[in-house]
Enzyme design. Structure first.
Site, PDB file in Angstrom:
ATOM      1  N   SER A 112      -2.814 -10.455 -12.849  1.00 21.70           N
ATOM      2  CA  SER A 112      -2.088  -9.849 -13.949  1.00 21.70           C
ATOM      3  C   SER A 112      -2.636 -10.367 -15.297  1.00 21.70           C
ATOM      4  CB  SER A 112      -0.653  -9.860 -13.960  1.00 21.70           C
ATOM      5  OG  SER A 112      -0.134  -9.400 -15.242  1.00 21.70           O
TER       6      SER A 112
ATOM      7  N   TYR B  97       7.186 -14.606 -12.604  1.00 24.46           N
ATOM      8  CA  TYR B  97       6.115 -13.760 -12.545  1.00 24.46           C
ATOM      9  C   TYR B  97       4.730 -14.350 -12.766  1.00 24.46           C
ATOM     10  CZ  TYR B  97       3.510  -9.299 -12.310  1.00 24.46           C
ATOM     11  OH  TYR B  97       2.751  -8.258 -12.310  1.00 24.46           O
ATOM     12  N   VAL B  98       4.801 -14.606 -13.950  1.00 24.15           N
ATOM     13  CA  VAL B  98       3.273 -15.287 -14.680  1.00 24.15           C
ATOM     14  C   VAL B  98       3.052 -16.380 -13.823  1.00 24.15           C
ATOM     15  CG1 VAL B  98       2.555 -16.458 -16.769  1.00 24.15           C
ATOM     16  CG2 VAL B  98       4.007 -14.292 -16.926  1.00 24.15           C
TER      17      VAL B  98
ATOM     18  N   ASN C 150      -2.002  -7.390  -2.838  1.00 27.18           N
ATOM     19  CA  ASN C 150      -1.685  -6.613  -3.999  1.00 27.18           C
ATOM     20  C   ASN C 150      -0.134  -6.374  -4.020  1.00 27.18           C
ATOM     21  OD1 ASN C 150      -1.615  -3.993  -5.876  1.00 27.18           O
ATOM     22  ND2 ASN C 150      -0.532  -3.274  -3.896  1.00 27.18           N
TER      23      ASN C 150
ATOM     24  N   ALA D  15       0.812  -1.408  -0.087  1.00 27.42           N
ATOM     25  CA  ALA D  15      -0.034   0.038   0.010  1.00 27.42           C
ATOM     26  C   ALA D  15       1.068   1.271  -0.039  1.00 27.42           C
ATOM     27  CB  ALA D  15      -0.714   0.069   1.209  1.00 27.42           C
ATOM     28  N   SER D  16       2.024   1.008  -0.142  1.00 26.33           N
ATOM     29  CA  SER D  16       2.849   2.296   0.005  1.00 26.33           C
ATOM     30  C   SER D  16       3.157   3.180  -1.332  1.00 26.33           C
ATOM     31  CB  SER D  16       4.525   1.842   0.568  1.00 26.33           C
ATOM     32  OG  SER D  16       4.897   1.086  -0.456  1.00 26.33           O
TER      33      SER D  16
END
Ligand code: NAP
Length: 244
Positions: free
Chosen positions: A139, A152-153, A87, A11-12
């Site tokens: 994503s 990542y995927v 997130n 959240a930063s």
């Protein structure tokens, strides 16, 4: 009814910060989580200036003990966590043939395992209340694949599988579990890409622009609302049409 509490990881800045802002301005109490407490404080203080109730907790999503300690602290402050927005995410790109184990592990631990352990922490409270909302930020590449991003995927596709499995498990407790799959969004994560690549992505996007963090936050705010009570196990594409 008392105010609901939402915990947003990462959240930063970027998408997470926009989610925290959208939820705070919609009347939720918001717990902001990430590694850097200073940056979180800065994000939280701008929300507090507008009257929001916030709490900051430094958590490393790659470390299950840090997740447990941080979420326990946040739940003590606000009573319980009603809404979890998973997130926080990282990239460590490289071709599979040369990918280092540490880069595979860091991305899977942070993006996928971290989300799972955060969910485990909030579930008992949600189950007791028979109300909960979990949103996992996946994503578009989880649906399309992407060369140079196998780690990542895989983590983001894993989040979609996790979302659907938990939607089955938790529906009877009135806990919804959904995913949002952003397209190409203007944040620190995409800042370093070449202008040429950015233009190529925009050209391939029917809406002819990059998305904003606020585009994603609006989808999250909807999925955690009472209006979304009959939506679970869904993957909401917010990608300008780059993948349909
Ligand atoms: P960003 O600007 O790089 O922000 C990432 C956030 O995650 C920061 O708050 C960071 O804070 C936090 N974070 C990173 N590693 C962490 C860890 N180990 N523990 C706790 N917090 C951690 O990224 P973004 O673009 O907003 O992306 C947010 C999410 O959307 C990610 O999951 C990303 O994969 C996804 N997404 C982004 C795009 C895009 O185009 N931007 C597209 C599709 C999906 P600290 O560094 O202080 O910990």
């Amino acid at each position: 009814m008392s105010k609901r509490t939402a915990l947003v990881t990462g959240a930063s800045r970027g998408i997470g910060r926009a989610c925290a802002h959208a939820l705070a301005t919609s009347g939720y109490r918001v717990v902001l989580a990430a590694r850097s407490a200073d940056k979180l404080e800065e994000a939280a203080s701008s929300l507090r200036e507008n009257g929001a109730e916030t709490f900051v907790v430094a958590i490393d999503l790659a470390d299950s003990e840090s997740i447990a300690a941080g979420i326990t602290k946040a739940a003590k402050e606000f009573g319980r966590i009603d809404i979890l927005v998973n997130n926080a995410g990282v990239t460590k790109d490289g071709l599979a043939v040369r990918m280092k184990k540490v880069d595979w592990d860091t991305v899977l631990q942070t993006n996928l395992s971290g989300s799972f352990f955060a969910i485990q922490q909030v579930l008992p409270g949600m189950m007791r209340e028979r109300w909960g909302r979990i949103v996992n930020i996946s994503s578009v590449v989880a649906e399309m694949g992407n060369p140079g991003q196998a780690n990542y995927v895989a983590s983001k596709a894993g989040l979609i599988g996790l979302t659907k499995s938990l939607a089955h498990e938790l529906g009877s407790r009135n806990i919804t579990v959904n995913a949002v799959a952003p397209g190409f969004i203007g944040t620190d994560m995409t800042h370093g890409l070449s202008d040429e690549l950015k233009q190529k992505m925009i050209d391939q996007t029917p809406l002819k622009r990059m998305g904003t963090p606020e585009d994603i936050a609006a989808a999250v705010r909807f999925l955690v609302s009472d209006e979304a009570a009959f939506i679970t196990g869904h993957v909401l594409d917010v990608n300008g049409g780059i993948h349909m």
